[in-house]
Design a protein around this motif. Structure first.
Motif, PDB file in Angstrom:
ATOM      1  N   ASN A 655      47.368  41.932  34.835  1.00  0.00           N
ATOM      2  CA  ASN A 655      46.057  41.281  34.663  1.00  0.00           C
ATOM      3  C   ASN A 655      45.826  40.174  35.687  1.00  0.00           C
ATOM      4  O   ASN A 655      44.680  39.810  35.967  1.00  0.00           O
ATOM      5  CB  ASN A 655      45.940  40.722  33.244  1.00  0.00           C
ATOM      6  N   GLN A 656      46.912  39.620  36.229  1.00  0.00           N
ATOM      7  CA  GLN A 656      46.781  38.575  37.238  1.00  0.00           C
ATOM      8  C   GLN A 656      46.530  39.140  38.639  1.00  0.00           C
ATOM      9  O   GLN A 656      46.135  38.413  39.541  1.00  0.00           O
ATOM     10  CB  GLN A 656      48.058  37.716  37.271  1.00  0.00           C
ATOM     11  N   LYS A 658      44.765  41.299  41.586  1.00  0.00           N
ATOM     12  CA  LYS A 658      43.431  41.773  41.968  1.00  0.00           C
ATOM     13  C   LYS A 658      43.374  41.972  43.469  1.00  0.00           C
ATOM     14  O   LYS A 658      44.144  41.378  44.236  1.00  0.00           O
ATOM     15  CB  LYS A 658      42.364  40.791  41.512  1.00  0.00           C
ATOM     16  N   THR A 665      35.694  43.031  44.219  1.00  0.00           N
ATOM     17  CA  THR A 665      36.992  42.617  43.686  1.00  0.00           C
ATOM     18  C   THR A 665      37.328  43.499  42.481  1.00  0.00           C
ATOM     19  O   THR A 665      36.512  43.672  41.575  1.00  0.00           O
ATOM     20  CB  THR A 665      36.973  41.149  43.269  1.00  0.00           C
ATOM     21  N   LYS A 667      40.356  44.322  39.527  1.00  0.00           N
ATOM     22  CA  LYS A 667      41.548  43.878  38.835  1.00  0.00           C
ATOM     23  C   LYS A 667      42.332  45.091  38.323  1.00  0.00           C
ATOM     24  O   LYS A 667      41.755  46.127  38.012  1.00  0.00           O
ATOM     25  CB  LYS A 667      41.194  42.969  37.663  1.00  0.00           C
TER      26      LYS A 667
END
Length: 975
Positions: A655-656, A658, A665, A667
């Motif tokens: 989740n962090q 990207k 952008t 993720k």
């Protein structure tokens, strides 16, 4: 050489060139052929006669062995018959008059008085030689018959004890001095055992009976023992036996002579052949099983007259020999007559040929005057004559040419020098290492390419052993021996790979081929070594080997290698009893990233996910990319809590992450399925299926989460069902087990078949035809629905093209799954199939449901518009089920709407359905769309639809679905 000289002298003598001299020894070809053929024929006659004789003797021996076995069975049968007769007699004696009372009394005098009148008749008529009565206490009551003292007493005493104890009759054959057959039976009077009777008779009847049955003479030999008294029997001293009995016609002198020549009786086991007064006799012992276990040493000796058989064999052998000799003589005479004339002509040619060596070509042709003679049928010698004459002309012409060519030989030498220079230059520029070696293995020459490659000059390597160039390892320890074999001419070539150490200490892998060279002097090279540089090839092989196990995009293990690692881990877990876990990752919305930002963005995201996954697992864990956006991790020696913790940490790390591509952008997000081993599966197949199912449950619960596989009955059943149907679908796809059915759709106003709906069926292993509801849900859940869509499209287009080439125009209506609008390959496959088969796109209608476009309406509309540009059309299925249908009919490029069958089935009997169907028709017509009514099953319903101006009708009234091979694709169907 002597023959050539002789031929030459003979020819010169004919021409008067030299004086005649004494000829050398010479044997003509004709006589050589006759001599050799005679030897061959003699060898054939002798061999055939010998083989025939040996074959006859083998057959004779086989027959005699078989006959001897029959003799043994006959003697055994005669002895058994004697024993049966004795037992019958023993059973009758208690019933003789007066014998029952005397036996019951147990008084010796009474027994003697009662039986004495019967003894003489039994001795004369039955040949009984010995008879004894014993009471139940094993004491002798009475006895008749004379025998040597103590000869049988001990044996009979033992027999009587055994019969009294067991009350069972016995039979014995005993041969201390003369063989006697004994019957030992209990005496039964009024049902009580009062004693035992022993009856003995000699084997004279057996001897006589054998002579009558077989026609051969037989003698009974009994070995003499020192503790027995001398008998008046005939003795054969050399064998240390007594002739206990024999056939009346037997000549005892024959046995005496055989015993003199064969003193060892055991040497006669295989039998011998003897000649006796112009007769041929076979003498062979006859071994019986009952005598083999006896210690008396008694045996039968059979004497068979085989005179007629031996004479027949000798006569047949002599006859074959005479026929062979006559045939030999006749063949030699015939061969002599046949060979005389042709070999005389051949001899004339041979004696004339030496003239060619003297270049006397004209004289040679004059000598062969027969070459010009015409014959009505030519043979090989005539061809030889003609060839010899043609050869003389050719040799004469060649001799003239030799002189001319000698003059230009000098100029050719210059050309050869140039060719040598060319070869030297070729060796220098050839892209291989060329080295020549001396007989001791030292390098003699090195070409220019070799100098460039290994960075040594020829002068630097001259005198250096070839092996010093190589980096020898354990695999090349036999190389020096093999090279020596090539240099010493024990083998022609040697091929091997070896690393060469260059001057700058670098290593190059070289494929060497060593060949032996012909040497004319000590200074000439003994071996040629050609080396091909394989260094880059080996690097490429290593890269290919790495690619076989790894994913080239992420450098992780690919599916094949990952499954191998998982199988090894499962085996270790089963062996040592520890547990582990399998984490199955599937990225969320990965297709959306590919569609919006391109495959470059998708590849960058996959690489980032691979790095993040590697950063969150242990060094002992195994990570692999199974394909597409699927990753998997093997966690050995962990628990469910540990696996869940790894899944949570990994999802948090993902989740962090990207990436930004083209200003967008994205993720990373994934759904994780967790399966434990061996709890949830003890093999790769079951464990992957469990993790895959758990991943699907994680997706259903909401993306970006994890789910631990459950052993609950419903979950387990669902997994097995999915795996079961997945295997069935994959098998059907690979083995052409899908079948097309076609249902006609009628144009109502014209009452003709307008098009056909393509319906898919699957053939099960037992031949059952399965409807789509059995396998389509599993195909959608396992991701195989795309493969089914592609197969249906390609086969339908191919079928339409075939019908089109046959001169018919048939339209197909094909159902597209809801997943088809998320398939990036759908449009390219349509284009390629239309181009490949040459089908008309306007003949295809695609049926979709509102569910198909529900997830991403803009993307569905875009794809439908691109397909319509090809010439295809669309039908909206299940129209009227929900109010959203009116929204889709306005938003999507629909050409036809198909009214749901639930409104049509009871149309004739339901006024409400009639009002609703009429309204749906008006709405569709208002949007400019055509209408189709399904489930039309009777004429009343069809009549109402016709009044409502429905365009198309489909149902069992129009036509039932039928397999492709039974569908005629008729253009018209009358009501």
């Amino acid at each position: 050489m002597l023959q050539d000289k002789y031929f030459h002298n003979q020819a010169m003598q004919r021409n008067g060139a030299i004086a005649p001299e004494k000829p050398q020894k010479f044997l003509g070809l004709k006589w050589k052929v006759l001599l050799l053929s005679s030897l061959i024929l003699i060898a054939i006659v002798v061999s055939f006669t010998g083989i025939t004789y040996l074959s006859l003797m083998d057959d004779f021996e086989s027959q005699r062995n078989a006959q001897h076995q029959r003799y043994a069975k006959e003697v055994e049968g005669l002895i058994d018959q004697v024993s049966i007769n004795l037992h019958q007699l023993a059973g009758l004696i208690p019933f003789l008059e007066g014998m029952d009372k005397s036996l019951l009394s147990g008084n010796k005098e009474y027994v003697t008085q009662a039986f004495d009148p019967y003894w003489s008749p039994l001795q004369l008529n039955k040949g009984i030689e010995l008879l004894r009565f014993y009471d139940s206490s094993n004491q002798q009551l009475a006895g008749w018959g004379t025998s040597q003292p103590n000869t049988y007493d001990a044996l009979m005493s033992a027999w009587v004890h055994e019969v009294n104890a067991q009350e069972k009759p016995m039979s014995h054959l005993s041969c201390p001095t003369s063989c006697m057959q004994f019957a030992v039976a209990p005496l039964l009077v009024e049902g009580n055992n009062v004693g035992v009777i022993v009856i003995g008779t000699p084997l004279v009847d057996v001897i006589l009976g054998f002579k009558d049955i077989s026609g051969a003479d037989i003698a009974l030999l009994v070995r003499e023992k020192g503790d027995l008294p001398e008998s008046n029997k005939v003795k054969i001293a050399n064998w240390d036996v007594t002739l206990a009995a024999h056939s009346r016609e037997m000549n005892i002198t024959v046995l005496d002579e055989v015993a003199a020549n064969y003193p060892d009786l055991e040497s006669l086991e295989e039998g011998i052949l003897v000649s006796w007064h112009d007769r041929h006799l076979q003498i062979k012992p006859l071994f019986l099983e009952r005598m083999a276990v006896s210690e008396d040493g008694a045996r039968f000796m059979v004497v068979t007259d085989i005179t007629s058989t031996i004479r027949t064999i000798h006569s047949s052998t002599q006859q074959n020999m005479i026929i062979g000799v006559v045939g030999l003589i006749f063949s030699e005479i015939l061969l002599f007559i046949i060979l005389t004339k042709p070999l005389s002509r051949l001899k004339h040619i041979v004696f004339t040929l030496p003239l060619l060596a003297r270049s006397s070509f004209k004289n040679f042709r004059l000598e062969l005057r027969s070459a010009g003679q015409k014959r009505w049928m030519k043979d090989e010698i005539d061809l030889l004559d003609e060839t010899a004459v043609a050869l003389s002309h050719q040799l004469e012409k060649l001799e003239d040419q030799v002189a001319d060519r000698t003059r230009i030989l000098a100029s050719k030498m210059d050309e050869l020098s140039k060719e040598r220079d060319f070869i030297n230059n070729l060796l220098d520029i050839a892209q291989v290492i060329v080295i020549t070696q001396k007989a001791d293995g030292e390098i003699l020459t090195l070409n220019a390419y070799g100098e460039t490659l290994i960075q040594y000059t020829e002068k630097e390597l001259q005198g250096t052993p070839f092996l010093h160039l190589l980096a020898l390892d354990g695999n090349l320890h036999d190389l020096p021996v093999h090279l020596e074999e090539v240099r010493c001419q024990r083998r022609d070539q040697l091929r091997h790979e070896a690393n060469v150490v260059c001057k700058d200490a670098s290593i190059r892998n070289i494929l060497w081929l060593h060949s032996r060279l012909t040497r004319h002097s000590e200074d000439d090279p003994a071996m040629l070594s050609v080396g091909l540089d394989m260094t880059e090839h080996k690097r490429a092989e290593g890269r290919l080997a790495w690619l076989a196990d790894h994913d080239p995009l992420t450098d992780l293990f690919n599916r094949r290698r990952f499954q191998e690692e998982l199988e090894q881990m499962l085996n270790l877990a089963a062996r040592y009893g520890y547990s582990g876990a399998l984490l199955f990752f599937d990225l969320d919305q990965f297709k959306y990233i590919n569609d919006t930002s391109g495959h470059q963005a998708g590849d960058a995201l996959l690489k980032m996910v691979a790095r993040l996954l590697l950063g969150n697992i242990r060094s002992v864990d195994i990570l692999g990319r199974l394909g597409g956006d699927e990753f998997a991790v093997i966690l050995p020696q962990t628990t469910a809590e540990g696996a869940i913790e790894v899944a949570k940490n990994t999802l948090a790390s993902l989740n962090q992450g990207k990436i930004t591509i083209n200003g967008r952008t994205h993720k990373a997000s994934a759904s994780v399925g967790i399966a434990l081993f061996p709890e949830h599966g003890s093999n790769v197949h079951d464990l992957l299926a469990a993790a895959d199912l758990a991943m699907y449950q994680a997706k259903e619960a909401g993306r970006g989460g994890w789910h631990l596989f459950s052993d609950e009955e419903k979950t387990r059943e669902r997994m097995h069902t999915l795996v079961y149907w997945k295997e069935k679908i994959e098998y059907a796809l690979s083995h052409e087990r899908f079948l097309f059915y076609f249902q006609p759709i009628m144009h109502v106003r014209r009452r003709t078949i307008d098009h056909y709906e393509v319906l898919l069926r699957m053939i099960d292993n037992d031949g059952t035809v399965l409807a789509p509801q059995f396998f389509i849900p599993a195909a959608e859940q396992t991701g195989l629905i795309h493969a089914i869509d592609h197969m249906v499209l390609r086969k339908s287009i191919a079928q339409s093209a075939e019908i089109q080439r046959a001169g018919q125009c048939i339209r197909f209506s094909i159902n597209l799954s809801a997943h088809a609008f998320h398939d990036p390959e759908l449009l390219p496959i349509l284009k390629d199939a239309f181009a490949e088969y040459g089908a008309d796109p306007s003949n295809f209608m695609f049926e979709i449901t509102e569910t198909a476009a529900l997830e991403d309406l803009p993307a569905a509309r875009e794809l439908m518009e691109m397909i319509k540009k090809l010439g295809c059309s669309f039908t909206l299925d299940d129209f009227g089920v929900g109010f959203s249908s009116f929204y889709y009919i306005r938003q999507l490029p629909i050409d036809v709407v198909k009214i749901d069958g639930s409104f049509i089935r009871n149309l004739a009997d339901s006024p409400d359905d009639q009002i609703l169907v009429q309204a749906l028709c008006d709405v569709a017509r208002g949007f400019g769309k055509k209408t189709t009514a399904e489930f039309v099953e009777n004429a009343a319903t069809f009549s109402i639809l016709e009044k409502m101006q429905i365009d198309y009708a489909q149902g069992f009234l129009i036509g039932t679905p039928s397999p492709a091979y039974d569908t005629s694709f008729s253009d018209f169907a009358k009501m």
